[in-house]
Scaffold this motif. Structure first.
Motif, short mmCIF file in Angstrom:
data_model
loop_
_atom_site.label_atom_id
_atom_site.label_comp_id
_atom_site.label_asym_id
_atom_site.label_seq_id
_atom_site.Cartn_x
_atom_site.Cartn_y
_atom_site.Cartn_z
N VAL A 1 0.32 -2.89 1.77
CA VAL A 1 1.18 -2.50 0.82
C VAL A 1 0.72 -1.90 -0.32
CG1 VAL A 1 2.62 -3.28 -0.89
CG2 VAL A 1 3.13 -4.29 1.06
N SER A 2 -0.68 -2.29 -0.63
CA SER A 2 -1.62 -1.67 -1.75
C SER A 2 -2.16 -0.46 -1.25
CB SER A 2 -2.91 -2.55 -1.74
OG SER A 2 -2.40 -3.83 -2.33
N LEU A 3 -2.18 -0.09 0.28
CA LEU A 3 -2.77 1.28 0.66
C LEU A 3 -1.76 2.23 0.51
CD1 LEU A 3 -4.83 2.75 2.14
CD2 LEU A 3 -3.71 2.12 4.32
N LYS A 4 -0.41 1.94 0.72
CA LYS A 4 0.72 2.52 0.46
C LYS A 4 0.99 3.02 -1.04
CE LYS A 4 5.61 2.91 1.33
NZ LYS A 4 6.94 2.31 2.09
N ASP A 5 0.89 1.95 -2.01
CA ASP A 5 0.91 2.40 -3.34
C ASP A 5 -0.18 3.21 -3.85
OD1 ASP A 5 3.12 0.65 -3.41
OD2 ASP A 5 1.90 -1.12 -4.04
N GLU A 6 -1.29 2.92 -3.10
CA GLU A 6 -2.36 3.97 -3.57
C GLU A 6 -2.13 5.51 -2.96
OE1 GLU A 6 -7.24 4.42 -2.13
OE2 GLU A 6 -6.33 2.86 -1.71
N ASP B 1 6.13 18.08 0.57
CA ASP B 1 7.55 17.16 0.67
C ASP B 1 7.11 16.29 1.90
OD1 ASP B 1 8.62 18.31 -1.36
OD2 ASP B 1 9.90 19.88 -0.12
N ARG B 2 6.55 16.86 2.83
CA ARG B 2 6.23 16.18 4.06
C ARG B 2 5.04 15.06 3.82
NH1 ARG B 2 8.50 14.63 8.54
NH2 ARG B 2 6.79 14.26 10.29
N CYS B 3 4.24 14.86 2.87
CA CYS B 3 3.22 14.39 2.64
C CYS B 3 3.96 12.77 2.00
CB CYS B 3 2.25 14.72 1.56
SG CYS B 3 0.79 15.87 2.19
N PHE B 4 4.94 13.29 1.08
CA PHE B 4 5.74 12.18 0.34
C PHE B 4 6.46 11.33 1.56
CE2 PHE B 4 4.62 14.12 -3.62
CZ PHE B 4 4.31 13.26 -4.29
N GLN B 5 7.05 12.15 2.39
CA GLN B 5 7.83 11.70 3.48
C GLN B 5 7.02 10.80 4.45
OE1 GLN B 5 9.51 14.80 5.99
NE2 GLN B 5 11.05 13.21 6.69
N LEU B 6 5.95 11.20 4.89
CA LEU B 6 5.23 10.22 5.67
C LEU B 6 4.74 9.11 4.97
CD1 LEU B 6 3.05 12.84 7.69
CD2 LEU B 6 4.97 11.70 8.50
N VAL B 7 4.50 9.11 3.71
CA VAL B 7 3.96 7.86 3.30
C VAL B 7 4.91 6.94 2.92
CG1 VAL B 7 3.01 7.00 1.07
CG2 VAL B 7 1.78 8.99 2.00
N GLY B 8 5.99 7.53 2.38
CA GLY B 8 7.42 6.72 2.19
C GLY B 8 7.92 6.12 3.51
N ASP B 9 7.99 6.63 4.46
CA ASP B 9 8.71 6.64 5.70
C ASP B 9 7.98 5.51 6.69
OD1 ASP B 9 10.87 7.51 4.36
OD2 ASP B 9 10.92 9.26 5.79
N TYR B 10 6.70 5.91 6.76
CA TYR B 10 5.65 5.46 7.87
C TYR B 10 4.59 4.28 7.40
CZ TYR B 10 8.16 8.66 10.94
OH TYR B 10 9.06 9.25 11.73
N MET B 11 4.09 4.77 6.37
CA MET B 11 3.15 3.92 5.68
C MET B 11 3.33 2.59 5.35
SD MET B 11 -0.10 4.94 3.21
CE MET B 11 -0.66 6.31 4.24
N GLU B 12 2.65 1.59 5.58
CA GLU B 12 2.95 0.11 5.24
C GLU B 12 1.97 -0.46 4.26
OE1 GLU B 12 2.35 -2.14 8.96
OE2 GLU B 12 4.12 -1.16 9.85
N GLU C 1 -4.21 -15.13 6.77
CA GLU C 1 -4.69 -13.81 7.20
C GLU C 1 -3.62 -12.73 7.23
OE1 GLU C 1 -7.51 -11.67 10.51
OE2 GLU C 1 -6.98 -13.90 10.47
N ASP C 2 -2.30 -13.17 7.76
CA ASP C 2 -1.03 -12.16 7.91
C ASP C 2 -0.90 -11.85 6.56
OD1 ASP C 2 -1.46 -12.19 10.51
OD2 ASP C 2 0.17 -13.56 11.02
N SER C 3 -0.53 -12.63 5.63
CA SER C 3 -0.12 -12.11 4.17
C SER C 3 -1.06 -11.30 3.58
CB SER C 3 0.08 -13.58 3.31
OG SER C 3 0.50 -13.19 2.02
N SER C 4 -2.47 -11.58 3.75
CA SER C 4 -3.52 -10.94 3.16
C SER C 4 -3.61 -9.46 3.79
CB SER C 4 -4.93 -11.76 3.50
OG SER C 4 -5.74 -10.59 2.72
N ASN C 5 -3.47 -9.60 5.07
CA ASN C 5 -3.31 -8.02 5.61
C ASN C 5 -2.06 -7.15 5.18
OD1 ASN C 5 -5.60 -8.38 6.98
ND2 ASN C 5 -4.72 -9.26 8.80
N HIS C 6 -0.92 -7.81 5.09
CA HIS C 6 0.31 -7.31 4.64
C HIS C 6 0.24 -6.62 3.40
CE1 HIS C 6 4.64 -6.24 4.27
NE2 HIS C 6 4.52 -6.98 2.97
N ASN C 7 -0.51 -7.46 2.31
CA ASN C 7 -0.55 -6.98 1.10
C ASN C 7 -1.53 -5.91 0.96
OD1 ASN C 7 1.16 -8.98 -0.08
ND2 ASN C 7 -0.51 -10.57 -0.30
N ALA C 8 -2.56 -5.86 1.74
CA ALA C 8 -3.65 -4.80 1.71
C ALA C 8 -2.98 -3.56 2.08
CB ALA C 8 -4.71 -5.32 2.77
#
Length: 211
Positions: A94-99, A200-211, A85-92
């Motif tokens: 990461v996918s959200l960040k990529d999205e 610029d702030r949108c990219f910064q927040l997603v890159g630095d904080y979103m998992e 479950e932890d691996s699945s949540n982690h991948n989800a």
């Protein structure tokens, strides 16, 4: 006297022949028995060999079946290990960040292609105003996602950082617009800087904080 000797020699010869024949008969029978026993031994050995060959074939077949079964179990193309479950949540996550990174890049491409309908300042301000509205909306959306992902302490820290950033953005845009103070370009510059910094702030927040 000579006749007696001849008779005696003849009798001895007959006895000798009889004895010789008596001794030879068991020898023939023994040879036959030995030959028969040899044939039985050969037949028995052949049976054992055949049985051994059958066992070898059967074992080989079983081994192949086991190997096939083993290959199927370890073949990564047919059997993917179950993810916890932890691996699945982690991948989800990461996918959200990529999205969101893809969404931001697509939006940037669309915004860069936006052009004023004419050469007037009003048309230019319309484009920059639309850019700012779109990026500001995405910033709020990203901020909402981070509220769900970050811990309470992390979110409290981000709130403070975000308030400071908003002050920085507004002051920077105001300072930039002062170059055109009193002119038609003043408000255009102000909105354009707001849009650029918010992007610029949108990219910064997603890159630095979103998992």
């Amino acid at each position: 006297m000579k006749n007696n000797i001849k008779i005696l020699i003849g009798m001895i010869s007959v006895v000798f022949v009889i004895l010789l024949a008596a001794c030879g008969k068991p020898s023939v029978e023994s040879s036959a028995k030995l030959e028969k026993q040899s044939q039985n031994n050969n037949l028995s050995q052949k049976t054992k060999d055949d049985s051994s060959n059958d066992d070898s074939i059967e074992n080989s077949s079983n081994t192949d079946a086991y190997n096939n079964d083993t290959n199927e179990k370890v073949d990564p193309s047919n059997n993917v290990p179950a993810k916890d479950e932890d691996s699945s949540n982690h991948n989800a996550a990461v996918s959200l960040k990529d999205e969101y990174l893809k969404k931001l890049n697509d939006t940037k491409k669309e915004m860069d292609e936006m052009k004023p309908t004419d050469s007037s300042t009003f048309a230019a301000k319309k484009v920059e105003g639309d850019r700012f509205d779109i990026w500001d909306g995405l910033l709020n959306e990203v901020y909402g996602v981070l509220k769900e992902q970050l811990s309470t302490e992390e979110m409290d820290q981000l709130k403070i950082e975000q308030r400071n950033w908003i002050k920085y953005r507004d002051n920077t845009a105001l300072e930039a617009s002062q170059k055109y103070k009193g002119g038609t370009q003043e408000h255009l510059e102000y909105v354009a800087v707001l849009a650029n910094l918010t992007e610029d702030r949108c990219f910064q927040l997603v890159g630095d904080y979103m998992e």
